[in-house]
Scaffold this active site. Structure first.
Site, short mmCIF file in Angstrom:
data_model
loop_
_atom_site.label_atom_id
_atom_site.label_comp_id
_atom_site.label_asym_id
_atom_site.label_seq_id
_atom_site.Cartn_x
_atom_site.Cartn_y
_atom_site.Cartn_z
N ARG A 51 -7.07 -9.26 -2.81
CA ARG A 51 -7.80 -9.81 -3.96
C ARG A 51 -7.28 -9.33 -5.31
O ARG A 51 -7.04 -10.11 -6.23
CB ARG A 51 -9.30 -9.43 -3.92
CG ARG A 51 -10.15 -10.38 -3.14
CD ARG A 51 -11.23 -9.60 -2.46
NE ARG A 51 -10.61 -8.72 -1.51
CZ ARG A 51 -10.27 -9.09 -0.26
NH1 ARG A 51 -10.58 -10.27 0.16
NH2 ARG A 51 -9.66 -8.25 0.55
N THR A 52 -7.15 -8.02 -5.47
CA THR A 52 -6.86 -7.50 -6.80
C THR A 52 -5.47 -7.94 -7.26
O THR A 52 -5.31 -8.46 -8.37
CB THR A 52 -6.97 -5.96 -6.80
OG1 THR A 52 -8.21 -5.62 -6.19
CG2 THR A 52 -6.93 -5.41 -8.21
N LYS A 80 11.94 6.64 -2.76
CA LYS A 80 13.06 7.58 -2.98
C LYS A 80 12.60 8.77 -3.80
O LYS A 80 13.41 9.60 -4.20
CB LYS A 80 14.19 6.87 -3.73
CG LYS A 80 14.75 5.66 -3.04
CD LYS A 80 15.77 4.97 -3.97
CE LYS A 80 15.93 3.51 -3.63
NZ LYS A 80 16.49 2.76 -4.75
N ARG A 101 -2.13 -0.04 -8.78
CA ARG A 101 -3.00 0.53 -7.73
C ARG A 101 -2.23 1.66 -7.07
O ARG A 101 -1.05 1.51 -6.74
CB ARG A 101 -3.37 -0.52 -6.69
CG ARG A 101 -4.04 0.12 -5.48
CD ARG A 101 -4.65 -0.88 -4.56
NE ARG A 101 -5.81 -1.52 -5.16
CZ ARG A 101 -6.64 -2.32 -4.50
NH1 ARG A 101 -6.45 -2.58 -3.23
NH2 ARG A 101 -7.67 -2.87 -5.12
N HIS A 129 -12.35 1.76 -9.73
CA HIS A 129 -11.75 0.43 -9.57
C HIS A 129 -12.37 -0.44 -10.67
O HIS A 129 -13.19 -1.31 -10.41
CB HIS A 129 -12.08 -0.10 -8.17
CG HIS A 129 -11.29 -1.30 -7.75
ND1 HIS A 129 -10.56 -2.08 -8.62
CD2 HIS A 129 -11.14 -1.87 -6.52
CE1 HIS A 129 -10.00 -3.07 -7.95
NE2 HIS A 129 -10.34 -2.96 -6.68
#
Ligand code: CP
Length: 304
Positions: A51-52, A80, A101, A129
């Site tokens: 969704r986000t 890395k 995120r 959030h």
């Protein structure tokens, strides 16, 4: 330059204006379809998302802009060993705004300190959030036409559920808001939220294990998933994962106009038979996320 790292980065007035802008976008999408022509959004997702990430990308595309990014740490140079600070320095030369995120709490805040472009926290660990909170508030605003005098029941994983933490922080700013905090003992809301937000603000709340006891009192029932990815021990997750399963029988005592919300994804906590109940608004809630993210992009880019 503005970032959105915490739900409290927007004042109540700013949030009110953002909700009005999102409502206008929802009513007349065409009017906004070229405002971001030539602009780019970077989605830097170090954790899974449907969704986000996709609603951010849909939001930018709806505004006429373009999107770039990665959808897992493994497919970026984080694999890395590149730091978030170095990554955002690079992305600042590639895009006009970034949504991040990350599993580590505070990572989007760190990014904002090194960034030349607006940074949006798209979820950091079990912490916050904020754009889910904007989505949740926009849903309540559209469907209830008020944000004050609301009794909200949060049910499930209140310990790790960052959407719950963010929404509590945002809703305590409205008068007459009261909470039922429904969870197993092991998944209660963190003490810092109780002490620093609820107790400090003299907010009325009841902690309970019983969804049935709380149900008749609620204007909103906000169900949450038990967050498997935050558990240290699989056995604990298995023991707690089905603590609450909302079905039509349990809804018999609920108000006729109660909203059933969920940030999604759901696992078992809402039975599919509930999806057709007119009080179930969780899919609509996910769709509203596009419009509030369009409004947020416009504001942070200073275009509206
Ligand atoms: N609600 C939410 O954050 O969903 P995703 O994890 O799919 O982005």
């Amino acid at each position: 330059m503005r970032h959105l790292i915490s739900p409290l980065d927007l004042s109540v007035d700013e949030l009110d204006n953002l909700l009005k802008l999102a409502a206008d976008i929802l009513a007349d999408k065409e009017k906004y379809s070229h405002i971001c022509d030539g602009k780019k959004l970077a989605t830097l997702f170090y954790e899974p998302s449907t969704r986000t990430r996709l609603s951010f990308e849909s939001a930018m595309l709806n505004l006429g802009g373009q999107v770039l990014g990665f959808s897992s740490a493994d497919s970026s140079s984080a694999a890395k060993g590149e730091s978030v600070a170095d990554t955002i320095r690079i992305i600042s030369g590639y895009a006009d705004i970034a949504a991040i995120r990350h599993p580590k709490e505070g990572a989007p805040l760190v990014a904002s300190l090194y960034s030349d472009i607006p940074v949006i926290n798209a979820g950091d660990g079990g912490h916050n959030h904020p754009t889910q909170t904007l989505t949740d508030i926009f849903t309540i605003y559209n469907l209830k036409h008020r944000l004050d005098n609301m009794t909200i029941g949060f049910c499930g994983d209140l310990k790790f559920g960052r959407t719950v933490h963010s929404l509590i922080n945002a809703m305590v700013r409205y008068p007459g808001v009261k909470f039922y905090l429904i969870s197993p003992d092991e998944l209660k809301i963190p003490d810092y939220l109780k002490e620093e937000v609820l107790d400090a603000g003299n907010i009325e709340y009841i902690e309970t294990n019983s969804l049935e006891d709380a149900m008749p009192n609620l204007d909103i029932l906000y169900m949450t998933r038990v967050q498997r990815e935050r558990f240290f021990n699989e056995a604990d997750y298995i023991r707690l994962k089905d603590s609450y399963i909302l079905d039509l029988k349990k809804l018999e005592t609920a108000k006729d106009d109660m909203l059933i919300m969920h940030p999604l994804p759901r696992v078992n906590e809402i039975a599919p038979e509930v999806d057709n109940d007119c009080r179930a608004v969780y899919f609509k809630q996910a769709h509203y996320g596009v419009y509030i993210r369009m409004a947020l992009i416009l504001r942070l880019l200073g275009l509206m």
